[in-house]
Scaffold this active site. Structure first.
Site, PDB file in Angstrom:
ATOM      1  N   ASP A 233       0.862  -1.185   0.000  1.00 21.42           N
ATOM      2  CA  ASP A 233       0.000   0.000   0.000  1.00 21.42           C
ATOM      3  C   ASP A 233       0.898   1.235   0.000  1.00 21.42           C
ATOM      4  OD1 ASP A 233       1.095   0.243   2.512  1.00 21.42           O
ATOM      5  OD2 ASP A 233      -0.808   0.221   3.590  1.00 21.42           O
ATOM      6  N   ASP A 235       1.388   4.737   2.302  1.00 21.58           N
ATOM      7  CA  ASP A 235       0.972   5.384   3.549  1.00 21.58           C
ATOM      8  C   ASP A 235       1.358   6.854   3.531  1.00 21.58           C
ATOM      9  OD1 ASP A 235       0.384   2.721   5.025  1.00 21.58           O
ATOM     10  OD2 ASP A 235       2.455   2.471   4.364  1.00 21.58           O
ATOM     11  N   ASP A 328      -3.365   4.660   2.487  1.00 23.79           N
ATOM     12  CA  ASP A 328      -3.754   5.042   3.855  1.00 23.79           C
ATOM     13  C   ASP A 328      -3.415   6.512   4.058  1.00 23.79           C
ATOM     14  OD1 ASP A 328      -4.500   2.467   4.461  1.00 23.79           O
ATOM     15  OD2 ASP A 328      -2.697   1.983   5.614  1.00 23.79           O
TER      16      ASP A 328
END
Ligand code: DCT
Ligand code: MG
Length: 404
Positions: A233, A235, A328
């Site tokens: 992912d 962040d 995120d």
């Protein structure tokens, strides 16, 4: 030391390794730094761990063992293997004999047995058993779906399900909104995020945030800040030095992306931070920042089709020209930014060891918001990561040396 491209025969290699462990007196310190096993700290926050891992064949094996224990919710054994993996990642040489790990911390019996087997046989039978284990294989698949953890995997496994395809085909299952997105974008999400994709998303995030708050600070954290070239992912930490907290910023950004058709999924978690509260003692507890777990649609540039004929154009229109990416976003008050940055940069193991070191060696409580000195009964303020390390009495460790 060695000339590039020249094969090193095993005898010379052996000789070099011996030197590394006990350098002869006539070799200057800088050329051949001494390696003393007993001086290696049990805490990864007192070691430097770059991405240059000389012991991948061992650390990969340990990570399989750790993951299997995680699936069995056996935290102690899981941590034993994670600590051992992290320690071997920090060694400046490849382990080739049992003598190489003599005197090192974090090398318990289970760990030593596996190292010995890998040295002697080239692979570990225990690790091979895990990799072939029906339960491990099923959990590995299930937990690769966004929104699926050990608890859900357990449930599906007990129902007799074994593969992602079987779960997908079972229309009686009640999936969460997160899991539905996880299955919908499964192929994109399991394929890793590249550095180039992270840079492209970084621009999108910065543009959106600065539309509403021009002096906001947007920082990429997680693995990419540690220098990784791929991740699962991306962040981001967002803060602003201006007065007042803006609870609306995250909602404004999300609404903008919705209007632009860039938002595939989003779960906003409102801040649950209570002032005057002691730092959370629960290891690996979630922090209390306002945050958002999102899936963004990253449009990928494709070859110019303006010169193509009509049938070619139709054909290209069917080609998917975007990729789903997990992002995120974490919003932090300016005063807590350094602590949030340290926590969200990771690695997970580095963070665990920082908290364990603070608590066991300094009688302090560290989390993603603050550092509390239990003896002095005060919160220690910090404007940078360097200041946090200094409060803890630790030498500073650069982000790219935190790949524990
Ligand atoms: N973290 C945290 N609190 C959480 C979740 C994560 O402090 N509730 C920290 C630990 C590591 C860091 O944030 C980033 O988490 P991940 O994205 O899971 O890890 P990563 O190191 O970025 O690895 P990957 O490349 O797989 O994304
Ligand atoms: Mg990450």
């Amino acid at each position: 030391c060695m000339e590039a491209g020249r094969p090193v025969d095993s005898e010379l290699k052996y000789h070099l390794m011996e030197q590394r462990q006990s350098p002869p007196l006539n070799v200057p310190e800088l050329e051949m730094p001494a390696f003393t096993a007993t001086k290696v700290s049990q805490y990864s926050c007192q070691r430097k761990t770059t991405l240059n891992n000389y012991n991948k064949k061992f650390t990969d094996a340990f990570e399989v063992m750790a993951e299997n224990y995680e699936f069995k919710e056996s935290e102690i054994f899981c941590l034993e293997f994670l600590r051992a993996a992290s320690l071997l990642k920090s060694l400046p040489f490849p382990v080739t004999r049992m003598k190489d790990i003599q005197g090192l911390p974090c090398m318990g019996d289970q760990v030593r047995d596996i190292i010995e087997e890998i040295i002697e046989e080239g692979e570990s039978s225990r690790v091979r058993e895990v990799l072939n284990d029906e339960r491990y294989k099923a959990f590995k698949q299930f937990t690769s779906v966004f929104g699926v953890g050990v608890k859900t995997s357990e449930k599906w496994y007990r129902m007799g399900l074994r593969t992602v395809e079987e779960v997908k085909a079972d229309k009686t299952l009640k999936l969460s909104k997160m899991q539905k997105a996880g299955f919908l974008y499964y192929e994109d999400l399991v394929s890793c995020v590249s550095k180039a994709e992270a840079d492209a998303v970084s621009l999108i995030v910065k543009n959106a945030v600065c539309t509403f708050l021009p002096d906001a600070l947007v920082t990429i954290t997680g693995g990419f800040r540690r220098g990784k070239k791929i991740g699962h992912d991306i962040d981001f930490l967002i803060t602003s030095p201006g007065p007042g907290e803006d609870d609306e910023l995250l909602h404004k950004v999300i609404d903008l992306w919705k209007r632009q058709g860039l938002l595939l999924y989003c779960d906003i978690i409102e801040s649950t931070f209570v002032k005057e509260q002691l730092p959370s003692r629960k290891v690996d507890a979630m922090d209390h920042f306002q945050k958002c777990f999102a899936i963004l649609k990253l449009c990928q540039p494709r070859v110019d089709n303006s010169t193509c004929n009509t049938s070619k154009k139709l054909e290209m229109a069917e080609v998917k020209d975007w990729k789903a990416i997990r992002v995120d976003l974490v919003i932090t008050p300016f005063e807590q930014y350094a602590y949030a940055l340290l926590g969200w940069t990771g690695s997970r193991q580095f963070g665990r060891d920082l908290r364990r070191y603070a608590s066991h060696e300094r009688k302090m409580v560290l989390d993603n918001h603050a550092l509390y000195d239990r003896r002095k009964r005060i919160f220690l303020k910090a404007g940078s990561e360097e200041e946090i390390f200094a409060h803890l009495g630790l030498d500073y460790v650069e982000p790219w040396e935190r790949n524990a």
